[in-house]
Design an enzyme around this catalytic site. Structure first.
Site, PDB file in Angstrom:
ATOM      1  N   GLY A 136      68.189  18.727  29.850  1.00  0.00           N
ATOM      2  CA  GLY A 136      68.898  17.457  30.086  1.00  0.00           C
ATOM      3  C   GLY A 136      68.241  16.320  29.310  1.00  0.00           C
ATOM      4  O   GLY A 136      67.025  16.278  29.201  1.00  0.00           O
ATOM      5  N   THR A 182      61.607  14.319  31.575  1.00  0.00           N
ATOM      6  CA  THR A 182      62.716  14.549  32.500  1.00  0.00           C
ATOM      7  C   THR A 182      62.747  13.400  33.497  1.00  0.00           C
ATOM      8  O   THR A 182      61.693  12.936  33.942  1.00  0.00           O
ATOM      9  CB  THR A 182      62.611  15.877  33.291  1.00  0.00           C
ATOM     10  OG1 THR A 182      63.519  15.827  34.412  1.00  0.00           O
ATOM     11  CG2 THR A 182      61.224  16.137  33.847  1.00  0.00           C
ATOM     12  N   ASP A 213      63.439  13.769  36.367  1.00  0.00           N
ATOM     13  CA  ASP A 213      63.083  14.337  37.671  1.00  0.00           C
ATOM     14  C   ASP A 213      61.596  14.187  38.017  1.00  0.00           C
ATOM     15  O   ASP A 213      61.224  14.297  39.181  1.00  0.00           O
ATOM     16  CB  ASP A 213      63.442  15.826  37.718  1.00  0.00           C
ATOM     17  CG  ASP A 213      64.903  16.089  37.408  1.00  0.00           C
ATOM     18  OD1 ASP A 213      65.710  15.163  37.587  1.00  0.00           O
ATOM     19  OD2 ASP A 213      65.231  17.215  36.992  1.00  0.00           O
ATOM     20  N   ARG A 241      77.992  -1.979  56.780  1.00  0.00           N
ATOM     21  CA  ARG A 241      78.179  -0.533  56.643  1.00  0.00           C
ATOM     22  C   ARG A 241      76.850   0.193  56.473  1.00  0.00           C
ATOM     23  O   ARG A 241      75.860  -0.397  56.047  1.00  0.00           O
ATOM     24  CB  ARG A 241      79.014  -0.235  55.388  1.00  0.00           C
ATOM     25  CG  ARG A 241      80.465  -0.569  55.536  1.00  0.00           C
ATOM     26  CD  ARG A 241      81.177  -0.475  54.206  1.00  0.00           C
ATOM     27  NE  ARG A 241      82.609  -0.616  54.393  1.00  0.00           N
ATOM     28  CZ  ARG A 241      83.457  -0.957  53.438  1.00  0.00           C
ATOM     29  NH1 ARG A 241      83.024  -1.209  52.214  1.00  0.00           N
ATOM     30  NH2 ARG A 241      84.740  -1.051  53.695  1.00  0.00           N
ATOM     31  N   ARG A 257      66.810  17.254  40.960  1.00  0.00           N
ATOM     32  CA  ARG A 257      66.762  18.702  41.218  1.00  0.00           C
ATOM     33  C   ARG A 257      66.011  18.986  42.510  1.00  0.00           C
ATOM     34  O   ARG A 257      66.339  18.376  43.517  1.00  0.00           O
ATOM     35  CB  ARG A 257      66.183  19.456  40.023  1.00  0.00           C
ATOM     36  CG  ARG A 257      67.079  19.404  38.802  1.00  0.00           C
ATOM     37  CD  ARG A 257      66.729  20.440  37.783  1.00  0.00           C
ATOM     38  NE  ARG A 257      67.022  21.779  38.257  1.00  0.00           N
ATOM     39  CZ  ARG A 257      68.240  22.331  38.257  1.00  0.00           C
ATOM     40  NH1 ARG A 257      69.261  21.650  37.788  1.00  0.00           N
ATOM     41  NH2 ARG A 257      68.419  23.541  38.713  1.00  0.00           N
ATOM     42  N   GLU A 280      69.548  14.725  45.456  1.00  0.00           N
ATOM     43  CA  GLU A 280      70.589  15.764  45.357  1.00  0.00           C
ATOM     44  C   GLU A 280      70.125  17.138  45.856  1.00  0.00           C
ATOM     45  O   GLU A 280      70.921  17.932  46.333  1.00  0.00           O
ATOM     46  CB  GLU A 280      71.067  15.899  43.903  1.00  0.00           C
ATOM     47  CG  GLU A 280      69.950  16.343  42.944  1.00  0.00           C
ATOM     48  CD  GLU A 280      70.390  16.530  41.500  1.00  0.00           C
ATOM     49  OE1 GLU A 280      71.563  16.294  41.170  1.00  0.00           O
ATOM     50  OE2 GLU A 280      69.519  16.905  40.679  1.00  0.00           O
ATOM     51  N   ARG A 282      79.707   4.539  53.796  1.00  0.00           N
ATOM     52  CA  ARG A 282      80.214   4.759  52.434  1.00  0.00           C
ATOM     53  C   ARG A 282      79.149   5.489  51.611  1.00  0.00           C
ATOM     54  O   ARG A 282      77.956   5.331  51.868  1.00  0.00           O
ATOM     55  CB  ARG A 282      80.547   3.439  51.749  1.00  0.00           C
ATOM     56  CG  ARG A 282      81.709   2.698  52.358  1.00  0.00           C
ATOM     57  CD  ARG A 282      83.046   3.377  52.029  1.00  0.00           C
ATOM     58  NE  ARG A 282      84.165   2.566  52.423  1.00  0.00           N
ATOM     59  CZ  ARG A 282      84.751   2.589  53.618  1.00  0.00           C
ATOM     60  NH1 ARG A 282      84.294   3.402  54.560  1.00  0.00           N
ATOM     61  NH2 ARG A 282      85.790   1.806  53.876  1.00  0.00           N
ATOM     62  N   GLN A 304      72.092   7.505  35.810  1.00  0.00           N
ATOM     63  CA  GLN A 304      70.640   7.344  35.887  1.00  0.00           C
ATOM     64  C   GLN A 304      69.907   8.058  34.748  1.00  0.00           C
ATOM     65  O   GLN A 304      68.691   7.985  34.644  1.00  0.00           O
ATOM     66  CB  GLN A 304      70.106   7.814  37.240  1.00  0.00           C
ATOM     67  CG  GLN A 304      70.199   9.293  37.488  1.00  0.00           C
ATOM     68  CD  GLN A 304      70.374   9.632  38.949  1.00  0.00           C
ATOM     69  OE1 GLN A 304      69.461   9.508  39.735  1.00  0.00           O
ATOM     70  NE2 GLN A 304      71.570  10.075  39.323  1.00  0.00           N
ATOM     71  N   ARG A 305      70.644   8.744  33.887  1.00  0.00           N
ATOM     72  CA  ARG A 305      70.012   9.451  32.777  1.00  0.00           C
ATOM     73  C   ARG A 305      70.289   8.784  31.432  1.00  0.00           C
ATOM     74  O   ARG A 305      69.710   9.171  30.423  1.00  0.00           O
ATOM     75  CB  ARG A 305      70.562  10.877  32.741  1.00  0.00           C
ATOM     76  CG  ARG A 305      69.502  11.913  32.810  1.00  0.00           C
ATOM     77  CD  ARG A 305      70.052  13.269  33.050  1.00  0.00           C
ATOM     78  NE  ARG A 305      70.827  13.789  31.943  1.00  0.00           N
ATOM     79  CZ  ARG A 305      71.402  14.996  31.979  1.00  0.00           C
ATOM     80  NH1 ARG A 305      71.277  15.767  33.045  1.00  0.00           N
ATOM     81  NH2 ARG A 305      72.095  15.430  30.967  1.00  0.00           N
TER      82      ARG A 305
HETATM   83  O1  F6P Z   1      66.918  17.682  34.987  1.00  0.00           O
HETATM   84  C1  F6P Z   1      67.604  16.481  34.815  1.00  0.00           C
HETATM   85  C2  F6P Z   1      68.901  16.519  35.582  1.00  0.00           C
HETATM   86  O2  F6P Z   1      69.566  15.285  35.361  1.00  0.00           O
HETATM   87  C3  F6P Z   1      68.787  16.809  37.067  1.00  0.00           C
HETATM   88  O3  F6P Z   1      68.362  15.704  37.810  1.00  0.00           O
HETATM   89  C4  F6P Z   1      70.189  17.285  37.367  1.00  0.00           C
HETATM   90  O4  F6P Z   1      70.235  18.098  38.511  1.00  0.00           O
HETATM   91  C5  F6P Z   1      70.529  18.070  36.138  1.00  0.00           C
HETATM   92  O5  F6P Z   1      69.731  17.554  35.091  1.00  0.00           O
HETATM   93  C6  F6P Z   1      71.971  18.015  35.717  1.00  0.00           C
HETATM   94  O6  F6P Z   1      72.145  18.928  34.691  1.00  0.00           O
HETATM   95  P1  F6P Z   1      73.341  18.929  33.644  1.00  0.00           P
HETATM   96  O7  F6P Z   1      73.072  17.844  32.644  1.00  0.00           O
HETATM   97  O8  F6P Z   1      73.240  20.270  32.993  1.00  0.00           O
HETATM   98  O9  F6P Z   1      74.595  18.712  34.407  1.00  0.00           O
END
Ligand code: F6P
Length: 349
Positions: free
Chosen positions: A14, A128, A130, A165, A174, A228, A273, A281-282
């Site tokens: 990722g 990452t 994560d 709310r 992950r 998640e 909600r 976030q990426r």
């Molecule tokens: O490892 C980074 C990450 O954004 C995780 O937080 C997330 O679960 C995963 O990659 C999502 O993967 P993809 O980009 O393959 O959907």
């Protein structure tokens, strides 16, 4: 004949903010001392399929602030492609590389470690959002993701407050709750739910109690951050139609926020909600911290190559940039330091 020594760089798994800053630092440092630098396109796939480009001081300029990766990335593993590791090795030789710098998370770095054992001279850089790579305090991209989640939580707070709310924000990470813990702590969240502390019936009752108590006290809104990968009754929640047991590495986690929102609303009667930050976030501009960490890691990676310290990964320990054997990182997950979580927990409710 071109007699310059050559190194390759690839980004796998990722993407995350700060990758370009690391590519820039690695390439420019190597070029300054006379190396030719080859950018491998789309992770391991670029070595398998011979897709690459020369990196120079022009195409690596002006990218320190850019999100994503100029090299492209993929989740292709040489071990899942026919003759993949041989093709990686052939691709490496064909390009005449002396060493390969691999920017990756736990999955990509595990592959790098395996290929090193098979004779490929690699150096790793941990990246990452994560922050789940062992043996380094932080990975490139983490601080930016925390900042993005923090900004989102600040915004959610104002609308939660206006509408009285319960607001749930699901964040990535992950199987580790680093983003949730740090962003939740930075915003004074009323609860932070992470994979390291699985949810069961009792924990959900406790959470609902906290939310009802707040309401009774007149604090008629609440903020809950959920990672998640948080397990519910022992199960990791995945996107509909996805069987995590069949493809753990590429597994699309997600959905715990929605599930939890329904449970909380039913049990507390409080209007609830749910938002999910997903890929927001990426993406985008890396914060200064990630640019500087990426720069320091890039310089260190070239030093490792000069010293022929292959099979190592750059790492941050305290304020020190150092290196650790990739073998210590491979196949492992760095979970949240529960001492940090306990600090955040003091302010719940
Ligand atoms: O490892 C980074 C990450 O954004 C995780 O937080 C997330 O679960 C995963 O990659 C999502 O993967 P993809 O980009 O393959 O959907």
């Amino acid at each position: 004949m071109n007699t310059k020594k050559k190194i390759g760089i690839l980004t796998g798994g990722g993407d995350c903010p700060g990758l370009n800053a690391a590519i820039r630092a690695t390439a420019k440092t190597a070029i300054q001392i006379g190396y030719e630098v080859i950018g491998i396109r789309n992770g391991w796939k670029g070595l398998i399929d011979d897709e690459n480009e020369t990196l120079d001081s022009f195409n690596t300029s002006g990218i320190i602030d850019k999100g994503g990766t100029i090299l492209g990335t993929s989740r292709v593993s040489p071990f899942q492609v026919e003759n993949g590791s041989q093709r990686v090795s052939d691709g490496f030789k064909k390009l005449g590389l002396e060493a390969l710098v691999v920017l990756g998370g736990e999955g990509t770095l595990t592959i790098a470690s395996q290929l090193f054992k098979m004779g490929l001279p690699v150096v790793g850089i941990p990246k990452t959002i994560d922050n789940d790579v062992k043996e380094t305090d932080y990975t490139i991209g983490f601080q930016t993701a925390v900042q993005i989640a923090t900004d989102a939580l600040d915004r959610l707070r104002s609308t939660a407050e206006s509408h009285h709310r319960v607001m749930i924000l699901e964040v990535m990470g992950r199987h580790a709750g680093w983003i949730a813990t740090y962003a939740g702590m930075a915003t004074g969240a009323d609860a932070i739910l992470i994979p390291e502390i699985p949810l069961d019936g009792e924990k959900i009752e406790e959470l609902c109690q906290v939310l009802k108590e707040r309401n009774k006290m007149g604090k008629n809104f609440s903020i809950v951050v959920v990672a998640e990968g948080t397990k519910l009754e022992g199960k990791t929640i995945v996107e509909p139609g996805f069987d995590i047991s069949r493809n753990e590495r590429a597994g699309r986690l997600g959905g715990i926020g929605k599930l939890l929102g329904g449970i909380i609303e039913r049990k507390t009667g409080l209007e609830t909600r749910v938002s999910s930050l997903d890929y927001i976030q990426r993406g985008g501009t890396p914060v200064a911290y990630d640019r500087n960490l990426a720069t320091a890691f890039g310089v260190k990676a070239v030093e490792l190559i000069i010293d022929k310290k292959y099979g190592e990964m750059t790492a941050l320990k305290g304020n020190r940039i150092t290196s650790v054997p990739l073998q210590k990182v491979a196949g492992k997950t760095k979970t949240v330091d529960l001492n940090v979580y306990k600090i955040a927990e003091k302010f719940f409710g």
